[in-house]
Motif scaffolding. Structure first.
Motif, PDB file in Angstrom:
ATOM      1  N   LYS A   4       1.028  -1.243  -0.235  1.00 42.51           N
ATOM      2  CA  LYS A   4      -0.076  -0.042   0.067  1.00 42.51           C
ATOM      3  C   LYS A   4       0.830   1.369   0.105  1.00 42.51           C
ATOM      4  O   LYS A   4       0.360   2.535  -0.028  1.00 42.51           O
ATOM      5  CB  LYS A   4      -1.082   0.114   0.735  1.00 42.51           C
ATOM      6  N   ASP A   5       2.109   0.639   0.078  1.00 41.35           N
ATOM      7  CA  ASP A   5       3.292   2.154   0.602  1.00 41.35           C
ATOM      8  C   ASP A   5       3.164   2.046  -1.227  1.00 41.35           C
ATOM      9  O   ASP A   5       4.685   2.410  -1.410  1.00 41.35           O
ATOM     10  CB  ASP A   5       3.696   2.137   1.582  1.00 41.35           C
ATOM     11  N   GLN A   6       2.634   3.323  -1.831  1.00 42.50           N
ATOM     12  CA  GLN A   6       3.046   3.419  -3.600  1.00 42.50           C
ATOM     13  C   GLN A   6       3.916   3.763  -3.550  1.00 42.50           C
ATOM     14  O   GLN A   6       5.039   4.031  -4.823  1.00 42.50           O
ATOM     15  CB  GLN A   6       1.808   4.000  -4.488  1.00 42.50           C
ATOM     16  N   GLU A   7       3.840   5.338  -2.441  1.00 38.74           N
ATOM     17  CA  GLU A   7       5.220   6.176  -2.977  1.00 38.74           C
ATOM     18  C   GLU A   7       6.756   5.524  -2.216  1.00 38.74           C
ATOM     19  O   GLU A   7       7.866   5.405  -3.273  1.00 38.74           O
ATOM     20  CB  GLU A   7       5.643   7.923  -1.908  1.00 38.74           C
ATOM     21  N   GLY A   8       6.714   4.548  -1.270  1.00 38.70           N
ATOM     22  CA  GLY A   8       8.281   3.298  -0.678  1.00 38.70           C
ATOM     23  C   GLY A   8       8.609   3.166  -2.158  1.00 38.70           C
ATOM     24  O   GLY A   8       9.106   2.538  -2.308  1.00 38.70           O
ATOM     25  N   LEU A   9       7.094   2.112  -3.125  1.00 40.60           N
ATOM     26  CA  LEU A   9       7.258   1.311  -3.817  1.00 40.60           C
ATOM     27  C   LEU A   9       8.204   1.911  -5.457  1.00 40.60           C
ATOM     28  O   LEU A   9       8.984   1.289  -5.876  1.00 40.60           O
ATOM     29  CB  LEU A   9       6.704   0.421  -3.808  1.00 40.60           C
ATOM     30  N   GLN A  10       7.692   2.940  -5.526  1.00 41.76           N
ATOM     31  CA  GLN A  10       7.803   3.736  -5.989  1.00 41.76           C
ATOM     32  C   GLN A  10       9.500   4.403  -5.992  1.00 41.76           C
ATOM     33  O   GLN A  10      10.675   4.111  -7.290  1.00 41.76           O
ATOM     34  CB  GLN A  10       7.168   4.956  -6.492  1.00 41.76           C
ATOM     35  N   VAL A  11       9.658   4.909  -4.958  1.00 45.61           N
ATOM     36  CA  VAL A  11      10.808   5.418  -4.806  1.00 45.61           C
ATOM     37  C   VAL A  11      12.633   3.934  -5.310  1.00 45.61           C
ATOM     38  O   VAL A  11      13.417   3.852  -5.685  1.00 45.61           O
ATOM     39  CB  VAL A  11      11.232   5.405  -2.778  1.00 45.61           C
ATOM     40  N   MET A  12      12.071   2.905  -5.023  1.00 44.37           N
ATOM     41  CA  MET A  12      12.451   1.260  -4.953  1.00 44.37           C
ATOM     42  C   MET A  12      12.652   1.409  -6.570  1.00 44.37           C
ATOM     43  O   MET A  12      13.853   0.981  -6.857  1.00 44.37           O
ATOM     44  CB  MET A  12      11.893   0.381  -4.471  1.00 44.37           C
ATOM     45  N   ARG A  13      11.664   1.167  -7.019  1.00 42.74           N
ATOM     46  CA  ARG A  13      12.023   1.161  -8.714  1.00 42.74           C
ATOM     47  C   ARG A  13      12.807   2.421  -8.818  1.00 42.74           C
ATOM     48  O   ARG A  13      13.520   1.761 -10.309  1.00 42.74           O
ATOM     49  CB  ARG A  13      10.658   1.671  -9.318  1.00 42.74           C
ATOM     50  N   ALA A  14      13.347   3.708  -8.638  1.00 35.39           N
ATOM     51  CA  ALA A  14      13.265   5.218  -9.471  1.00 35.39           C
ATOM     52  C   ALA A  14      15.416   5.189  -8.635  1.00 35.39           C
ATOM     53  O   ALA A  14      15.699   4.540  -9.598  1.00 35.39           O
ATOM     54  CB  ALA A  14      13.557   6.380  -8.429  1.00 35.39           C
ATOM     55  N   LEU A  15      15.784   3.603  -8.039  1.00 34.50           N
ATOM     56  CA  LEU A  15      16.859   3.556  -7.160  1.00 34.50           C
ATOM     57  C   LEU A  15      17.189   2.463  -7.824  1.00 34.50           C
ATOM     58  O   LEU A  15      18.088   2.684  -8.589  1.00 34.50           O
ATOM     59  CB  LEU A  15      16.587   2.687  -5.847  1.00 34.50           C
ATOM     60  N   GLY A  16      16.505   1.198  -8.596  1.00 35.87           N
ATOM     61  CA  GLY A  16      17.089   0.697  -8.853  1.00 35.87           C
ATOM     62  C   GLY A  16      17.661   0.723 -10.286  1.00 35.87           C
ATOM     63  O   GLY A  16      18.522   0.841 -10.805  1.00 35.87           O
ATOM     64  N   ARG A  17      16.876   1.879 -11.259  1.00 36.98           N
ATOM     65  CA  ARG A  17      17.192   2.510 -12.223  1.00 36.98           C
ATOM     66  C   ARG A  17      18.657   3.374 -12.343  1.00 36.98           C
ATOM     67  O   ARG A  17      19.120   3.464 -13.053  1.00 36.98           O
ATOM     68  CB  ARG A  17      15.409   2.995 -12.716  1.00 36.98           C
ATOM     69  N   ASN A  18      18.246   4.631 -11.161  1.00 31.04           N
ATOM     70  CA  ASN A  18      20.263   4.805 -10.981  1.00 31.04           C
ATOM     71  C   ASN A  18      20.812   3.959 -10.411  1.00 31.04           C
ATOM     72  O   ASN A  18      21.896   4.694 -11.541  1.00 31.04           O
ATOM     73  CB  ASN A  18      19.172   5.432 -10.162  1.00 31.04           C
TER      74      ASN A  18
END
Length: 205
Positions: free
Chosen positions: A161-175
């Motif tokens: 449910k922490d959609q912002e947190g999961l988005q942060v994880m995806r941005a981290l993976g791409r970076n």
């Protein structure tokens, strides 16, 4: 190109694992091979400052630390994930990282590091800072995201449910994938940064 992910939680399918899986899936999508190992459920003691590793190249305690060391040596990046305990990383993980970084003599320069933390509510920032210190003392560039690398929840279902947190994880993976690829190109074109003979200054003579 490979990234090793360390799950410092005692729960193999908990909040930390969920966050790490989001990072790993994104890295895989970017063409980076990943391997995740769990250490938070193991009996891992702290360093006893015996100095054996300076002679043998490995820790005197032959456990998950030495197993991970061989993987760490071959990878291009390291992601360390931990739950928050008393505004700090899991003690088992800290013991693991102390011994992993101290006992391994191979050059960690330009291996990309990233920390991921999970908490029910608070303590993420201090834990995040604690884990990043292992990278910054080792010449490892630290991958960042669009926010500090944390998720919130008491269960893995909460983290969903922490959609912002999961988005942060995806941005981290791409970076992280971008950094690893860029460093590989830079190494090929320019080589690694010049190093000096290490100087150690003791403050009490």
């Amino acid at each position: 190109m490979k990234v090793l992910l360390i799950n410092g939680s005692p729960h193999g399918n908990g909040c930390t694992a969920r966050a790490l899986r989001e990072v790993a899936d994104t890295l895989e999508q970017q063409g980076i091979e990943t391997l995740t190992i769990q250490v938070g459920n193991q009996s891992i003691r702290g360093c006893i400052a015996c100095g054996s590793c300076a002679k043998t190249g490995c820790c005197v305690f032959d456990d998950a630390v030495n197993e991970a060391a061989a993987l760490f040596a071959q990878c291009d990046g390291l992601v360390v994930g931990s739950p928050v305990y008393y505004a700090s990383a899991n003690g088992t993980l800290v013991s693991f990282l102390d011994r992993l970084f101290y006992s391994t003599g191979f050059d960690k320069t330009m291996k990309v590091g990233a920390a991921v933390v999970s908490a029910r509510r608070g303590g993420c920032s201090s834990t995040f800072d604690e884990l990043n210190k292992y990278f910054t003392i080792s010449g490892m560039p630290v991958a960042s995201s669009q926010y500090w690398n944390s998720v919130h929840g008491f269960t893995a279902e909460d983290v969903e449910k922490d959609q912002e947190g999961l988005q942060v994880m995806r941005a981290l993976g791409r970076n992280m994938a971008f950094l690893i690829k860029s460093i590989a190109l830079g190494r090929e074109a320019f080589g690694l940064p010049e190093t000096e003979v290490r100087v150690a200054t003791n403050f009490i003579q």
